[in-house]
Write an enzyme that holds these catalytic residues in place. Structure first.
Site, PDB file in Angstrom:
ATOM      1  N   GLU A  89       0.972  -1.336  -0.139  1.00 52.26           N
ATOM      2  CA  GLU A  89      -0.132   0.099  -0.135  1.00 52.26           C
ATOM      3  C   GLU A  89       0.730   1.186  -0.056  1.00 52.26           C
ATOM      4  OE1 GLU A  89      -3.978  -1.562   2.248  1.00 52.26           O
ATOM      5  OE2 GLU A  89      -2.441  -1.194   3.483  1.00 52.26           O
ATOM      6  N   CYS A 102       3.223   8.630   0.607  1.00 57.69           N
ATOM      7  CA  CYS A 102       3.514   7.705   1.902  1.00 57.69           C
ATOM      8  C   CYS A 102       4.274   6.507   1.273  1.00 57.69           C
ATOM      9  CB  CYS A 102       2.616   7.609   2.813  1.00 57.69           C
ATOM     10  SG  CYS A 102       2.857   6.763   4.385  1.00 57.69           S
ATOM     11  N   CYS A 109       6.004  -6.268   7.862  1.00 60.61           N
ATOM     12  CA  CYS A 109       7.003  -5.397   8.565  1.00 60.61           C
ATOM     13  C   CYS A 109       7.792  -6.483   9.506  1.00 60.61           C
ATOM     14  CB  CYS A 109       6.485  -4.516   9.534  1.00 60.61           C
ATOM     15  SG  CYS A 109       7.481  -3.142  10.535  1.00 60.61           S
ATOM     16  N   CYS A 113       5.254  -3.674  16.571  1.00 59.01           N
ATOM     17  CA  CYS A 113       4.752  -2.393  17.475  1.00 59.01           C
ATOM     18  C   CYS A 113       3.044  -2.911  17.584  1.00 59.01           C
ATOM     19  CB  CYS A 113       4.937  -1.107  16.599  1.00 59.01           C
ATOM     20  SG  CYS A 113       6.269  -0.712  16.187  1.00 59.01           S
ATOM     21  N   CYS A 116       0.322  -0.984  15.741  1.00 60.68           N
ATOM     22  CA  CYS A 116       0.248  -0.957  14.310  1.00 60.68           C
ATOM     23  C   CYS A 116      -0.442  -2.008  13.464  1.00 60.68           C
ATOM     24  CB  CYS A 116       1.648  -0.509  13.665  1.00 60.68           C
ATOM     25  SG  CYS A 116       1.741  -0.313  11.977  1.00 60.68           S
ATOM     26  N   CYS A 332      -1.952   6.703   9.295  1.00 54.56           N
ATOM     27  CA  CYS A 332      -0.826   6.231   9.991  1.00 54.56           C
ATOM     28  C   CYS A 332      -1.284   4.686  10.945  1.00 54.56           C
ATOM     29  CB  CYS A 332      -0.100   7.084  10.958  1.00 54.56           C
ATOM     30  SG  CYS A 332       0.412   8.581  10.521  1.00 54.56           S
TER      31      CYS A 332
HETATM   32  N1  SAH Z   1       8.336   1.597  10.846  1.00 54.68           N
HETATM   33  C1  SAH Z   1       8.487   2.952  10.812  1.00 54.68           C
HETATM   34  C2  SAH Z   1       7.696   3.830   9.556  1.00 54.68           C
HETATM   35  C3  SAH Z   1       6.179   3.089   9.602  1.00 54.68           C
HETATM   36  S1  SAH Z   1       5.082   3.691  10.915  1.00 54.68           S
HETATM   37  C4  SAH Z   1       8.206   3.595  12.049  1.00 54.68           C
HETATM   38  O1  SAH Z   1       8.082   3.196  12.945  1.00 54.68           O
HETATM   39  O2  SAH Z   1       8.396   4.950  12.028  1.00 54.68           O
HETATM   40  C5  SAH Z   1       4.905   5.540  10.571  1.00 54.68           C
HETATM   41  C6  SAH Z   1       4.309   6.147  11.643  1.00 54.68           C
HETATM   42  O3  SAH Z   1       3.098   5.754  12.176  1.00 54.68           O
HETATM   43  C7  SAH Z   1       5.297   6.036  13.024  1.00 54.68           C
HETATM   44  O4  SAH Z   1       5.502   7.105  13.682  1.00 54.68           O
HETATM   45  C8  SAH Z   1       4.169   5.114  13.672  1.00 54.68           C
HETATM   46  O5  SAH Z   1       4.529   5.296  15.325  1.00 54.68           O
HETATM   47  C9  SAH Z   1       2.853   5.614  13.315  1.00 54.68           C
HETATM   48  N2  SAH Z   1       1.758   4.783  13.888  1.00 54.68           N
HETATM   49  C10 SAH Z   1       1.862   3.391  13.615  1.00 54.68           C
HETATM   50  N3  SAH Z   1       0.595   2.736  14.053  1.00 54.68           N
HETATM   51  C11 SAH Z   1      -0.037   3.881  14.323  1.00 54.68           C
HETATM   52  C12 SAH Z   1      -1.527   4.144  14.563  1.00 54.68           C
HETATM   53  N4  SAH Z   1      -2.294   2.843  14.710  1.00 54.68           N
HETATM   54  N5  SAH Z   1      -2.194   5.235  14.749  1.00 54.68           N
HETATM   55  C13 SAH Z   1      -1.047   6.237  14.571  1.00 54.68           C
HETATM   56  N6  SAH Z   1       0.108   6.173  14.213  1.00 54.68           N
HETATM   57  C14 SAH Z   1       0.479   4.972  14.106  1.00 54.68           C
END
Ligand code: SAH
Length: 349
Positions: A89, A102, A109, A113, A116, A332
């Site tokens: 995506e 983006c 991944c 986390c 996410c 995000c």
């Molecule tokens: N792996 C990288 C890039 C992908 S995540 C990273 O961690 O930065 C991109 C952004 O989205 C990160 O700042 C992450 O903290 C945020 N993010 C992830 N899941 C989210 C969610 N469910 N709601 C809001 N932001 C989220």
């Protein structure tokens, strides 16, 4: 293996085509902003026919198919792009006068986390630099003419630092002259905090860096971002501090996802300001975007605003990233091949 066409540097193209002006011509054509045809053309003006046909014979490349395209109320568009053996995506986010793309760096991944949606897919594979650049090309071809693509953020699926060779190549090509010539400051690589990768990135790449901090204590951070190895917040921010004196023009972003009753108290806001003392970084507060199967919630809008105000009261400015494209699961942390609104999943071919 030699990189595919979109990931070739101007020097590599010069060697392959036997001339710098031919290389520049190909790059200008590739990045003119139009949709790229399904296959490379038989002839290209300005490139000797024999050199071009030899090149095409060895460097066959086709752009990814758009499997699905969804546009939200504010114009945010999510693409599901078919690459070899997987679907990835990409999101295009329009703003006044410019758009941001983006980009995903991995299918699935390597990180876990808990907040996410992408981690629910597991890890499928790394994307190559040409696949990252192709995401920009597809989204750019459909950007409104009054909001051309100026910014690229590596904030889609995946952890860029775990696929750093390809990410560095993609950034180098995206910022090269004569095309596509994005400003290094307009390209941002976002990381969950992988110290060896960040160290190399800071040494080799002038692009902006976003650190997803998300917690103000190591204990909570390890719970939210339980990687195989979690580096202390002090060490992560120490790297940024050291780089700021070395390369003062680089821009840093601190991403802080806000969760109700987990990291949204006044004490958290105070600790955040204290941690970032003396570090010139832009603070982005991201209210958590929900996804199926997760109990995590965003704080109320009032509480998000109160968190921002508390930071301001300590003399620091923070920006709130209100969700864009949440209804199409494009915000995000929502990239998991879900259609949004409880719709069907995109499945890899
Ligand atoms: N792996 C990288 C890039 C992908 S995540 C990273 O961690 O930065 C991109 C952004 O989205 C990160 O700042 C992450 O903290 C945020 N993010 C992830 N899941 C989210 C969610 N469910 N709601 C809001 N932001 C989220």
């Amino acid at each position: 293996m030699t990189p595919r066409l979109p990931a070739l540097t101007v020097d590599e193209l010069t060697t392959a085509l036997g001339g710098a002006s031919r290389a520049r011509r190909v790059l200008r054509w590739l990045h003119a902003g139009h949709a790229i045809p399904g296959g490379l053309p038989a002839r290209l003006d300005g490139v000797a026919a024999s050199a071009w046909s030899t090149f095409v014979a060895t460097a066959a490349w086709t752009p990814p198919a758009v499997r699905e395209r969804r546009t939200g109320a504010d114009g945010t568009t999510k693409y599901a792009l078919a690459f070899e053996g997987t679907v990835v995506e990409t999101v295009r986010i329009p703003a006044r006068g410019r758009s941001t793309v983006c980009v995903s760096s991995q299918a699935g991944c390597t990180r876990r986390c808990v907040f996410c949606a992408t981690q629910t897919l597991g890890f499928e594979r790394h994307l190559r630099a040409d696949e990252m650049i192709a995401q920009v090309m597809v989204a750019r071809a459909e950007a409104p003419s009054d909001a051309p693509v100026r910014n690229v953020v590596f904030m889609g699926m995946g952890e860029p630092m775990d696929n750093l060779d390809e990410v560095l190549r993609a950034v180098r090509v995206l910022t090269q002259t004569p095309a596509p010539q994005l400003r290094a400051q307009s390209v941002t690589v976002s990381t969950s905090g992988v110290v060896p990768g960040m160290r190399r990135f800071l040494e080799e790449c002038p692009a902006s860096l976003a650190l997803s901090l998300n917690a103000t204590t190591d204990e909570l951070r390890a719970r939210l971002m339980p990687h195989d190895r979690v580096w202390p917040i002090g060490e992560l921010l120490g790297l940024l501090r050291a780089d700021a004196t070395r390369q003062p023009r680089r821009e840093f972003f601190i991403e802080y996802v806000l969760f109700a009753d987990l990291n949204d108290t006044e004490a958290d806001a105070d600790r955040l300001v204290a941690l970032l003392d003396g570090l010139g970084a832009r603070i982005n507060l991201i209210p958590h975007n929900p996804f199926a199967g997760s109990d995590l919630r965003a704080p109320s809008p009032e509480r998000v605003l109160a968190f921002q105000a508390r930071i301001a009261g300590r003399g620091r400015r923070a920006w709130i990233r209100w969700p864009r494209g949440q209804e199409i699961a494009a915000a995000c942390g929502q990239l998991a091949r879900a259609a949004g609104g409880g719709g069907a999943l995109y499945l890899p071919s």
